[in-house]
Design a protein around this motif. Sequence first.
Motif, mmCIF file in Angstrom:
data_model
loop_
_atom_site.group_PDB
_atom_site.id
_atom_site.type_symbol
_atom_site.label_atom_id
_atom_site.label_comp_id
_atom_site.label_asym_id
_atom_site.label_seq_id
_atom_site.Cartn_x
_atom_site.Cartn_y
_atom_site.Cartn_z
ATOM 1 N N ASP A 1 4.050 -8.293 -12.847
ATOM 2 C CA ASP A 1 5.498 -8.522 -12.843
ATOM 3 C C ASP A 1 6.262 -7.211 -12.650
ATOM 4 N N LEU A 2 5.819 -6.148 -13.319
ATOM 5 C CA LEU A 2 6.479 -4.850 -13.156
ATOM 6 C C LEU A 2 6.379 -4.382 -11.707
ATOM 7 N N GLY A 3 5.209 -4.527 -11.111
ATOM 8 C CA GLY A 3 5.036 -4.153 -9.703
ATOM 9 C C GLY A 3 5.923 -4.971 -8.783
ATOM 10 N N ARG A 4 6.025 -6.261 -9.061
ATOM 11 C CA ARG A 4 6.870 -7.144 -8.243
ATOM 12 C C ARG A 4 8.336 -6.746 -8.360
ATOM 13 N N LEU A 5 8.795 -6.472 -9.574
ATOM 14 C CA LEU A 5 10.185 -6.056 -9.783
ATOM 15 C C LEU A 5 10.475 -4.737 -9.062
ATOM 16 N N PHE A 6 9.547 -3.814 -9.130
ATOM 17 C CA PHE A 6 9.694 -2.514 -8.478
ATOM 18 C C PHE A 6 9.773 -2.678 -6.960
ATOM 19 N N VAL A 7 8.829 -3.393 -6.395
ATOM 20 C CA VAL A 7 8.768 -3.582 -4.940
ATOM 21 C C VAL A 7 9.995 -4.334 -4.426
ATOM 22 N N SER A 8 10.540 -5.226 -5.252
ATOM 23 C CA SER A 8 11.682 -6.040 -4.815
ATOM 24 C C SER A 8 12.916 -5.201 -4.514
ATOM 25 N N ARG A 9 12.976 -3.974 -5.001
ATOM 26 C CA ARG A 9 14.137 -3.107 -4.763
ATOM 27 C C ARG A 9 14.100 -2.418 -3.408
ATOM 28 N N PHE A 10 13.001 -2.521 -2.701
ATOM 29 C CA PHE A 10 12.895 -1.933 -1.365
ATOM 30 C C PHE A 10 13.088 -3.027 -0.329
ATOM 31 N N GLU B 1 0.801 -1.222 0.000
ATOM 32 C CA GLU B 1 0.000 0.000 0.000
ATOM 33 C C GLU B 1 0.834 1.271 0.000
ATOM 34 N N ALA B 2 2.147 1.169 0.234
ATOM 35 C CA ALA B 2 2.992 2.364 0.204
ATOM 36 C C ALA B 2 4.463 1.975 0.135
ATOM 37 N N VAL B 3 5.227 2.860 -0.526
ATOM 38 C CA VAL B 3 6.685 2.740 -0.573
ATOM 39 C C VAL B 3 7.261 4.096 -0.189
ATOM 40 N N PRO C 1 12.208 -5.086 2.976
ATOM 41 C CA PRO C 1 10.877 -5.416 3.507
ATOM 42 C C PRO C 1 10.358 -4.408 4.530
ATOM 43 N N ASP C 2 11.251 -3.839 5.336
ATOM 44 C CA ASP C 2 10.782 -2.880 6.338
ATOM 45 C C ASP C 2 10.562 -1.487 5.755
ATOM 46 N N GLU C 3 10.789 -1.325 4.439
ATOM 47 C CA GLU C 3 10.563 -0.039 3.782
ATOM 48 C C GLU C 3 9.199 0.033 3.092
ATOM 49 N N VAL C 4 8.491 -1.080 3.029
ATOM 50 C CA VAL C 4 7.191 -1.081 2.367
ATOM 51 C C VAL C 4 6.085 -1.315 3.382
ATOM 52 N N ALA C 5 4.928 -0.790 3.066
ATOM 53 C CA ALA C 5 3.750 -1.013 3.893
ATOM 54 C C ALA C 5 2.847 -1.981 3.146
#
Length: 154
Positions: A118-127, A25-27, A129-133
């Motif tokens: 897949d694009l969302g997964r690739l993007f989120v993978s760069r943060f 829900e947030a980065v 785990p404690d940086e994403v909500a």
Amino acid sequence: MPTKDQQVKHVVEGMALGVLAQGVEAVPSAKLNLELAFNHAWRRWAPATRFPSIAGSRIDPGNLFWIGLNKSEGRQGTRAAWRSGRWCEPYVTYEDWTVDECLELHADERASVQDWQDLGRLFVSRFEPDEVAARRDTARGAYGGRVVVRPRLC
């Protein structure tokens, strides 16, 4: 052929839906981190070549994404957008629509539902785990199956 602005808008919207599909829900909103995460995802995403105004731009694709993300909240007629402040929060703009329904509507000959996920997964993978909500309802595949507790969004 769609204009550069139309292509950026489509990708920003697709990324919002792809991130939401991950249960995120947030980065963090730091410009450099957003740009680096986008560039990482963009280089690895096969359909990127179908958006030549971004892929072949002299301007850094991550910067184009960041600009589009910041314009997205004020745009009309989008399925999804981003709120930005301390956090960047993707959200669905269509009242009573699910992420999956919006993804189905957003998918076209350039990128399928799976491509946007897949694009969302690739993007989120760069943060980290404690940086994403992540959403509390992990039934739909929240990021890494973990719920990350973070300060309340501003």
